[in-house]
Design a protein around this motif. Structure first.
Motif, PDB file in Angstrom:
ATOM      1  N   LEU A  95       4.553   4.870   4.603  1.00 23.10           N
ATOM      2  CA  LEU A  95       4.023   3.465   3.927  1.00 23.10           C
ATOM      3  C   LEU A  95       3.444   2.796   4.613  1.00 23.10           C
ATOM      4  N   GLU A  96       4.267   2.986   5.923  1.00 25.54           N
ATOM      5  CA  GLU A  96       4.050   1.752   7.366  1.00 25.54           C
ATOM      6  C   GLU A  96       2.834   2.971   7.478  1.00 25.54           C
ATOM      7  N   LYS A  97       1.985   3.457   6.917  1.00 28.06           N
ATOM      8  CA  LYS A  97       1.611   4.317   8.147  1.00 28.06           C
ATOM      9  C   LYS A  97      -0.292   3.279   7.448  1.00 28.06           C
ATOM     10  N   LEU A  98       0.201   3.551   6.031  1.00 20.21           N
ATOM     11  CA  LEU A  98      -0.907   2.571   4.767  1.00 20.21           C
ATOM     12  C   LEU A  98      -1.024   0.871   5.287  1.00 20.21           C
ATOM     13  N   ARG A  99       0.227   0.475   5.591  1.00 19.77           N
ATOM     14  CA  ARG A  99      -0.306  -1.125   6.210  1.00 19.77           C
ATOM     15  C   ARG A  99      -0.548  -1.527   7.352  1.00 19.77           C
ATOM     16  N   ALA A 100      -0.288   0.060   8.322  1.00 20.92           N
ATOM     17  CA  ALA A 100      -1.277  -0.280   9.919  1.00 20.92           C
ATOM     18  C   ALA A 100      -2.825  -0.594   9.179  1.00 20.92           C
ATOM     19  N   GLN A 101      -3.135   0.907   8.496  1.00 23.19           N
ATOM     20  CA  GLN A 101      -4.597   0.872   8.314  1.00 23.19           C
ATOM     21  C   GLN A 101      -5.084   0.392   7.327  1.00 23.19           C
ATOM     22  N   PHE A 102      -4.243  -0.940   6.372  1.00 19.86           N
ATOM     23  CA  PHE A 102      -5.156  -1.231   5.710  1.00 19.86           C
ATOM     24  C   PHE A 102      -5.394  -3.038   6.550  1.00 19.86           C
ATOM     25  N   GLU A 103      -4.474  -3.463   7.397  1.00 18.01           N
ATOM     26  CA  GLU A 103      -4.018  -4.066   8.492  1.00 18.01           C
ATOM     27  C   GLU A 103      -5.422  -4.010   9.704  1.00 18.01           C
ATOM     28  N   ALA A 104      -5.565  -2.974   9.660  1.00 16.05           N
ATOM     29  CA  ALA A 104      -6.421  -2.495  11.221  1.00 16.05           C
ATOM     30  C   ALA A 104      -8.535  -3.239  10.396  1.00 16.05           C
ATOM     31  N   ASN A 105      -8.270  -2.267   9.124  1.00 19.39           N
ATOM     32  CA  ASN A 105      -9.808  -2.086   8.537  1.00 19.39           C
ATOM     33  C   ASN A 105     -10.046  -3.624   8.424  1.00 19.39           C
ATOM     34  N   GLY A 106      -8.647  -4.418   7.931  1.00 19.61           N
ATOM     35  CA  GLY A 106      -9.120  -5.820   7.518  1.00 19.61           C
ATOM     36  C   GLY A 106      -9.734  -5.943   5.831  1.00 19.61           C
ATOM     37  N   ALA A 107      -8.259  -4.554   5.054  1.00 15.58           N
ATOM     38  CA  ALA A 107      -8.260  -4.455   3.888  1.00 15.58           C
ATOM     39  C   ALA A 107      -7.834  -5.641   2.797  1.00 15.58           C
ATOM     40  N   GLU A 108      -8.152  -5.671   2.050  1.00 13.58           N
ATOM     41  CA  GLU A 108      -7.551  -6.855   0.928  1.00 13.58           C
ATOM     42  C   GLU A 108      -6.318  -6.071   0.158  1.00 13.58           C
ATOM     43  N   ALA A 109      -5.588  -5.454   0.478  1.00 15.11           N
ATOM     44  CA  ALA A 109      -4.720  -5.223   0.682  1.00 15.11           C
ATOM     45  C   ALA A 109      -3.224  -5.724   1.228  1.00 15.11           C
ATOM     46  N   SER A 110      -1.935  -4.875   0.183  1.00 11.63           N
ATOM     47  CA  SER A 110      -1.577  -5.376   1.128  1.00 11.63           C
ATOM     48  C   SER A 110      -0.091  -4.822   0.712  1.00 11.63           C
ATOM     49  N   ILE A 111       1.589  -4.119   1.022  1.00 10.16           N
ATOM     50  CA  ILE A 111       2.551  -3.525   0.634  1.00 10.16           C
ATOM     51  C   ILE A 111       3.816  -4.497   0.331  1.00 10.16           C
ATOM     52  N   VAL A 112       4.224  -4.046  -1.140  1.00 10.79           N
ATOM     53  CA  VAL A 112       5.462  -5.115  -0.883  1.00 10.79           C
ATOM     54  C   VAL A 112       6.503  -3.980  -1.439  1.00 10.79           C
ATOM     55  N   GLY A 113       7.351  -4.093  -0.554  1.00 11.11           N
ATOM     56  CA  GLY A 113       8.809  -2.989  -1.645  1.00 11.11           C
ATOM     57  C   GLY A 113       9.934  -3.674  -2.350  1.00 11.11           C
ATOM     58  N   VAL A 114      10.173  -3.111  -2.494  1.00 14.29           N
ATOM     59  CA  VAL A 114      11.387  -4.004  -4.025  1.00 14.29           C
ATOM     60  C   VAL A 114      12.821  -2.360  -3.771  1.00 14.29           C
ATOM     61  N   ASN A 115      13.902  -2.798  -3.130  1.00 12.23           N
ATOM     62  CA  ASN A 115      15.372  -2.977  -3.133  1.00 12.23           C
ATOM     63  C   ASN A 115      15.599  -2.817  -3.920  1.00 12.23           C
ATOM     64  N   VAL A 116      16.213  -2.142  -5.230  1.00 14.18           N
ATOM     65  CA  VAL A 116      16.314  -1.731  -5.809  1.00 14.18           C
ATOM     66  C   VAL A 116      18.441  -1.467  -5.813  1.00 14.18           C
ATOM     67  N   SER A 117      18.662  -1.248  -5.009  1.00 14.52           N
ATOM     68  CA  SER A 117      19.811  -0.983  -4.904  1.00 14.52           C
ATOM     69  C   SER A 117      20.534  -2.174  -4.319  1.00 14.52           C
ATOM     70  N   ASP A 118      20.171  -1.812  -2.714  1.00 12.09           N
ATOM     71  CA  ASP A 118      20.661  -2.363  -1.521  1.00 12.09           C
ATOM     72  C   ASP A 118      21.360  -4.045  -1.364  1.00 12.09           C
ATOM     73  N   THR A 119      21.954  -4.477  -0.547  1.00 14.98           N
ATOM     74  CA  THR A 119      21.943  -6.013   0.216  1.00 14.98           C
ATOM     75  C   THR A 119      21.172  -6.258   1.010  1.00 14.98           C
ATOM     76  N   ALA A 120      20.512  -7.476   1.361  1.00 18.15           N
ATOM     77  CA  ALA A 120      19.281  -7.752   2.433  1.00 18.15           C
ATOM     78  C   ALA A 120      19.933  -6.954   3.850  1.00 18.15           C
ATOM     79  N   ASP A 121      20.990  -6.961   3.899  1.00 12.47           N
ATOM     80  CA  ASP A 121      21.258  -6.340   5.674  1.00 12.47           C
ATOM     81  C   ASP A 121      21.227  -5.224   5.443  1.00 12.47           C
ATOM     82  N   VAL A 122      21.596  -4.182   4.721  1.00 10.41           N
ATOM     83  CA  VAL A 122      21.113  -2.809   4.067  1.00 10.41           C
ATOM     84  C   VAL A 122      19.722  -2.887   4.001  1.00 10.41           C
TER      85      VAL A 122
END
Length: 197
Positions: A95-122
């Motif tokens: 997923l990080e490679k995809l994020r970097a690919q989108f950014e490098a290509n100037g694509a109007e695409a984003s990745i956002v995670g949704v952590n379903v179980s952990d605290t912010a520090d984890v």
């Protein structure tokens, strides 16, 4: 305490969209967020089959507020995960490679995670260990993001699940379980970017 969804309940989830959404809502409200991992199946929907846009918001693991309005007009890859999930650990670098690919290509695409179980520090520790550069909403306290997608035709149905939203914020595709082919996700994103509004 988090409970795993039993196999019988999982079968009921898959029985039909209305029953599935109703059951998912009940599961999220009870705080049960550790699911049987999906099988990697990818489902895409034609534009005329997509449900209305999903609005969601939460607090990132960095403490900043995040809203779907922040990525309006972009194609968004929404990945539901938690740190102790083996397939989540496996797919994070992809997923990080995809994020970097989108950014490098100037694509109007984003990745956002949704952590379903952990605290912010984890969550932050996981991101540091795995070199993840996209933001993640911490959703364990109220399951608000999971609930926002629960009534959709393609809801989150396992951990990990990856939903791909079109420019209008509608769920256009779902990967249930581990992303085994990041190039397919990239192709879906490219197709959605090329769609006319």
């Amino acid at each position: 305490m988090r409970l795993a969804v039993p196999a019988v309940a999982l079968a009921a989830l898959l029985a039909g969209c209305t029953e599935q959404a109703s059951h998912l809502t009940e599961v999220y409200e009870q705080g049960a967020g550790d699911y049987v991992s999906g099988d990697g199946r990818i489902i895409t929907l034609a534009a005329d089959k997509r449900d209305p846009a999903v609005e969601f918001a939460g607090t990132l693991d960095t403490g900043e507020a995040f809203s779907s309005a922040d990525v309006a007009g972009r194609v968004v890859v929404v990945n539901f995960w938690y740190a102790a999930c083996p397939p989540c650990r496996e797919e994070a670098p992809e997923l990080e490679k995809l994020r970097a690919q989108f950014e490098a290509n100037g694509a109007e695409a984003s990745i956002v995670g949704v952590n379903v179980s952990d605290t912010a520090d984890v969550a932050l520790g996981f991101e540091k260990d795995h070199g993840v550069g996209y933001p993640s909403i911490v959703d364990a306290a109220d399951n608000a993001v999971q609930l926002a997608f629960a009534d959709n035709r393609l809801p989150q149905n396992s951990v990990p699940t990856t939903l791909i939203l079109d420019r209008q914020g509608r769920v256009a595709a779902r990967v249930s379980g581990l992303i085994t082919s990041p190039s397919v996700v990239s192709d879906i994103v490219d197709t959605l970017l090329a769609e006319k509004a």
